[in-house]
Design an enzyme around this catalytic site. Structure first.
Site, PDB file in Angstrom:
ATOM      1  N   HIS A 145       0.636  -1.190   0.140  1.00 31.95           N
ATOM      2  CA  HIS A 145       0.193   0.169   0.315  1.00 31.95           C
ATOM      3  C   HIS A 145       0.994   1.097   0.034  1.00 31.95           C
ATOM      4  O   HIS A 145       1.581   1.383   0.440  1.00 31.95           O
ATOM      5  CB  HIS A 145      -0.859  -0.280   1.243  1.00 31.95           C
ATOM      6  CG  HIS A 145      -1.283   1.186   1.334  1.00 31.95           C
ATOM      7  ND1 HIS A 145      -2.878   1.294   0.745  1.00 31.95           N
ATOM      8  CD2 HIS A 145      -1.686   2.185   2.076  1.00 31.95           C
ATOM      9  CE1 HIS A 145      -3.963   2.785   0.723  1.00 31.95           C
ATOM     10  NE2 HIS A 145      -2.530   2.999   1.771  1.00 31.95           N
ATOM     11  N   GLY A 160       3.310   5.020   4.561  1.00 28.13           N
ATOM     12  CA  GLY A 160       3.041   5.776   5.494  1.00 28.13           C
ATOM     13  C   GLY A 160       1.500   5.296   6.077  1.00 28.13           C
ATOM     14  O   GLY A 160       0.589   5.001   5.803  1.00 28.13           O
ATOM     15  N   SER A 162      -2.414   6.242   7.570  1.00 35.14           N
ATOM     16  CA  SER A 162      -3.211   6.704   7.020  1.00 35.14           C
ATOM     17  C   SER A 162      -3.595   8.304   7.571  1.00 35.14           C
ATOM     18  O   SER A 162      -3.514   8.404   8.544  1.00 35.14           O
ATOM     19  CB  SER A 162      -4.138   5.565   7.101  1.00 35.14           C
ATOM     20  OG  SER A 162      -5.848   6.858   6.928  1.00 35.14           O
ATOM     21  N   GLY A 163      -4.395   9.199   6.366  1.00 34.61           N
ATOM     22  CA  GLY A 163      -4.032  10.659   6.484  1.00 34.61           C
ATOM     23  C   GLY A 163      -2.872  11.032   6.643  1.00 34.61           C
ATOM     24  O   GLY A 163      -3.075  12.573   6.918  1.00 34.61           O
ATOM     25  N   LEU A 164      -1.410  11.518   5.768  1.00 33.52           N
ATOM     26  CA  LEU A 164      -0.278  11.882   6.370  1.00 33.52           C
ATOM     27  C   LEU A 164      -0.443  12.782   4.508  1.00 33.52           C
ATOM     28  O   LEU A 164       0.886  13.426   4.669  1.00 33.52           O
ATOM     29  CB  LEU A 164       1.171  10.713   6.174  1.00 33.52           C
ATOM     30  CG  LEU A 164       1.095  10.493   7.609  1.00 33.52           C
ATOM     31  CD1 LEU A 164       1.815   9.675   7.506  1.00 33.52           C
ATOM     32  CD2 LEU A 164       0.678  11.994   8.903  1.00 33.52           C
ATOM     33  N   LYS A 166      -0.102  11.030   1.680  1.00 30.83           N
ATOM     34  CA  LYS A 166       0.596  10.507   0.627  1.00 30.83           C
ATOM     35  C   LYS A 166       0.136  10.626  -1.280  1.00 30.83           C
ATOM     36  O   LYS A 166       1.054  11.207  -1.598  1.00 30.83           O
ATOM     37  CB  LYS A 166       0.599   8.734   0.567  1.00 30.83           C
ATOM     38  CG  LYS A 166       0.884   8.417   2.073  1.00 30.83           C
ATOM     39  CD  LYS A 166       1.599   6.757   1.881  1.00 30.83           C
ATOM     40  CE  LYS A 166      -0.639   6.248   1.879  1.00 30.83           C
ATOM     41  NZ  LYS A 166      -0.879   7.100   3.573  1.00 30.83           N
ATOM     42  N   SER A 167      -1.100  10.629  -1.540  1.00 28.12           N
ATOM     43  CA  SER A 167      -1.821  10.911  -2.810  1.00 28.12           C
ATOM     44  C   SER A 167      -1.223  12.898  -3.007  1.00 28.12           C
ATOM     45  O   SER A 167      -1.523  12.519  -4.236  1.00 28.12           O
ATOM     46  CB  SER A 167      -3.171  11.003  -2.443  1.00 28.12           C
ATOM     47  OG  SER A 167      -3.495   9.553  -2.954  1.00 28.12           O
ATOM     48  N   ASP A 184      -2.409   3.695  -4.352  1.00 30.99           N
ATOM     49  CA  ASP A 184      -2.750   2.929  -3.893  1.00 30.99           C
ATOM     50  C   ASP A 184      -2.318   1.538  -3.395  1.00 30.99           C
ATOM     51  O   ASP A 184      -1.969   1.154  -2.187  1.00 30.99           O
ATOM     52  CB  ASP A 184      -4.167   2.771  -3.420  1.00 30.99           C
ATOM     53  CG  ASP A 184      -5.334   2.472  -2.547  1.00 30.99           C
ATOM     54  OD1 ASP A 184      -4.447   2.774  -1.283  1.00 30.99           O
ATOM     55  OD2 ASP A 184      -6.290   2.193  -2.515  1.00 30.99           O
ATOM     56  N   ARG A 251      17.636   9.512  15.317  1.00 27.84           N
ATOM     57  CA  ARG A 251      17.264  10.886  14.402  1.00 27.84           C
ATOM     58  C   ARG A 251      19.088  10.775  13.455  1.00 27.84           C
ATOM     59  O   ARG A 251      19.018  10.823  12.085  1.00 27.84           O
ATOM     60  CB  ARG A 251      17.892  11.390  15.661  1.00 27.84           C
ATOM     61  CG  ARG A 251      18.304  13.379  14.594  1.00 27.84           C
ATOM     62  CD  ARG A 251      18.608  14.181  15.758  1.00 27.84           C
ATOM     63  NE  ARG A 251      18.490  15.465  14.753  1.00 27.84           N
ATOM     64  CZ  ARG A 251      18.708  17.014  15.558  1.00 27.84           C
ATOM     65  NH1 ARG A 251      18.743  16.983  17.346  1.00 27.84           N
ATOM     66  NH2 ARG A 251      18.842  17.709  14.358  1.00 27.84           N
TER      67      ARG A 251
END
Length: 328
Positions: A145, A160, A162-164, A166-167, A184, A251
């Site tokens: 995905h 990543g 969901s909701g970050l 990507k698209s 997707d 880091r």
């Protein structure tokens, strides 16, 4: 390895490329590779090769040397060598190098129902063609995905939570001149022992979903050069929130991060998503850094070497001053 191939399908697939002829065993057109051989095969090399009595269940190729081995001996030895081929249970035999099949071999293929093709092409070329085809046909595959992109000629999978965005990130990268492979759902196939290839499912080709807008036809909006059919997967860029980065990742990692996909290690970069950051620029920077690493330029190691040299200079005694180990 759920795919399979019959002798007839294999003959039709390469009838033009190899210009081969079906010389014996026509009634065995439905003969297939042994299921146990397919499950144990590690590569296309396990499914096709020169005539070899210790490798059963694979396509056996007979070139000039192999035909000489089967024919240049006493009549009894030749009969025994040819009859032994049946113990290999090959899905097919291929005569290459323009060789002519001895009559006993033709009779064997007819009685044992073994398809036999003949071609004038060199045996090494025939093996290379069939190995490549069979490896791709029976290769391990999976679905991942994310958004798969061509960025600076490198196949990059953006993953990543969901909701970050990507698209949306993919759309921005496309507007910056990069290409979309898939959004997707990405079909990943192992094309050789150390390489993976990603492509888009046919249903979703050229499409990118952006929340609030819907489906976008990237090829229609941006043109033919904005899409790619397939790419080698070389880098995974994983988007995370701040708390995830602080909890799960260093880091400055001492070694490049990797993620195993179908047993193949793929280089991985972690990018924190937060308001005000230009993620597209950071992704491009990650790709450029990966290219440098492939070329043998490791910025982190160069920095640690600079640090080591600076510490060595700081602890060294001044010129002319005695060191701690000097004798009185």
């Amino acid at each position: 390895m759920s795919n399979t191939v019959s002798a007839q399908l294999l003959f039709d697939e390469f009838s033009t490329m190899l210009q081969w002829r079906w010389v014996a065993g026509r009634d065995a057109y439905a003969r297939r590779f042994d299921e146990n051989a397919l499950r144990s095969a590690r590569a296309g090399a396990d499914l096709v090769g020169y005539l070899n009595y210790i490798h059963p269940f694979r396509a056996q190729v007979l070139g000039e040397r192999e035909i000489a081995y089967l024919t240049n001996s006493t009549a009894e030895d030749c009969r025994r060598r040819i009859a032994r081929i049946t113990t290999l249970e090959p899905p097919l035999l291929v005569l290459a190098d323009g060789q002519q099949a001895p009559g006993q071999l033709i009779d064997l293929c007819e009685s044992a129902q073994i398809p036999m093709f003949a071609t004038d092409e060199p045996s090494a070329y025939v093996i290379d063609v069939l190995r490549s085809y069979l490896f791709k046909l029976f290769a391990a595959s999976t679905t991942m995905h994310g958004v798969f992109m061509d960025i600076l000629g490198i196949g990059v999978l953006i993953t990543g939570e969901s909701g970050l965005g990507k698209s949306e990130l993919g759309l921005e990268l496309i507007s910056r001149g990069h290409g979309l492979v898939a959004d997707d759902i990405v079909d990943i196939v192992q094309i050789n022992q150390n390489a993976l290839e990603g492509k888009c499912p046919e249903l979703l080709q050229n499409l990118l979903e952006v929340r609030g807008i819907g489906l976008l036809d990237i090829r229609t909006i941006f043109g033919e050069t904005a899409v790619r059919r397939r790419m080698r997967l070389r880098l995974i860029v994983h988007l995370v929130r701040r708390e995830t980065l602080e909890r799960d990742y260093e880091r400055l990692p001492h070694e490049p991060l990797t993620e195993n996909v179908l047993g193949v290690p793929v280089r991985k970069a972690i990018i924190q998503v937060m308001a005000g950051r230009n993620i597209a620029v950071l992704v491009e920077a990650a790709v450029r850094n990966y290219i440098l690493q492939v070329r043998g330029i490791d910025t982190y190691r160069e920095f640690t070497e600079r640090q080591r040299q600076a510490m060595a200079r700081a602890t060294a005694p001044p010129n002319g001053a005695p060191s701690d180990s000097a004798f009185d």
